[in-house]
Design an enzyme around this catalytic site. Structure first.
Site, PDB file in Angstrom:
ATOM      1  N   CYS A   2      14.714  74.080  16.435  1.00 23.68           N
ATOM      2  CA  CYS A   2      14.910  75.041  17.507  1.00 23.68           C
ATOM      3  C   CYS A   2      15.373  76.368  16.934  1.00 23.68           C
ATOM      4  O   CYS A   2      15.405  76.558  15.736  1.00 23.68           O
ATOM      5  CB  CYS A   2      15.928  74.499  18.498  1.00 23.68           C
ATOM      6  SG  CYS A   2      17.577  74.600  17.839  1.00 23.68           S
ATOM      7  N   GLU A 116      19.577  70.998  18.108  1.00 23.16           N
ATOM      8  CA  GLU A 116      18.409  70.625  18.912  1.00 23.16           C
ATOM      9  C   GLU A 116      18.911  70.256  20.300  1.00 23.16           C
ATOM     10  O   GLU A 116      20.028  69.753  20.444  1.00 23.16           O
ATOM     11  CB  GLU A 116      17.660  69.422  18.312  1.00 23.16           C
ATOM     12  CG  GLU A 116      17.017  69.670  16.980  1.00 23.16           C
ATOM     13  CD  GLU A 116      15.874  70.670  17.003  1.00 23.16           C
ATOM     14  OE1 GLU A 116      15.465  71.124  18.097  1.00 23.16           O
ATOM     15  OE2 GLU A 116      15.391  71.003  15.913  1.00 23.16           O
TER      16      GLU A 116
END
Length: 191
Positions: A2, A116
């Site tokens: 991410c 994440e």
């Protein structure tokens, strides 16, 4: 991976850990504040290795500052970098934005870990749960990265701020990993 990671070690500790050469730590590197929430376009530290121009002697490592989000040298404006925080390892050699950097400008991106967010189960809605992914021993990660120099066309030739150094983190497929796969399909390449 991410779009968030943590980087909070002292610059001198990074110099020692990554065996950076004797040139010292540039002011722009020491100016980067520790962060548990490094976001795209934030300044980050990178470790680069350069060979002497004359080809004589060993390569030397240095600690440099870069903006997270690669801006290719041919880009018309820097805003493209916010979309290029990661480079897929499977296609990095083929993508025009990353090809030149892969050949000549590889780096390490020191990090403590990354985040994440994942919705448990098959839920399409509902809250996402955060995951902090980091080495169990507390040591730093050395993420594979690429860096690039971009010249700002709006600045004069004698302007010291005309060059922008940018970086991206190389990622790989994580679907086969029994721990990371269920959380996210991609992971940074840690060296």
């Amino acid at each position: 991976m991410c779009g968030r990671f943590a980087s909070f070690r002292d610059a001198q500790e990074l110099v020692d850990l990554f065996e950076v050469g004797p040139d010292g730590v540039p002011d722009e590197v020491t100016a980067i504040t520790p962060s548990w929430n490094v976001a795209p376009t934030d300044p980050v530290r990178i470790v680069v290795e350069r060979h002497p121009r004359d080809g004589q002697g060993p390569a030397e490592r240095s600690l440099r500052a870069a903006r997270w989000g690669l801006v290719p040298s041919w880009a018309k404006e820097r805003s493209i970098g916010s979309r290029m925080i990661n480079a897929r390892s499977e296609t990095v050699a083929d993508k025009p934005a990353f090809r030149a950097a892969l050949r000549a400008r590889r780096c390490l991106v020191p990090a403590e870990g990354w985040y994440e967010w994942h919705r448990p189960g098959a839920a399409a809605r509902g809250p996402k749960h955060p995951y902090w992914i980091h080495p169990e021993d507390g040591g730093p990660l050395a993420l594979a990265g690429l860096f690039e120099f971009w010249r700002d066309p709006a600045r004069a030739d004698d302007d010291p701020g005309r060059w922008l150094v940018t970086t991206t983190v190389v990622t790989a497929d994580a679907s086969a990993d029994p721990v990371l796969g269920p959380v996210h399909a991609r992971r940074p390449v840690a060296l």
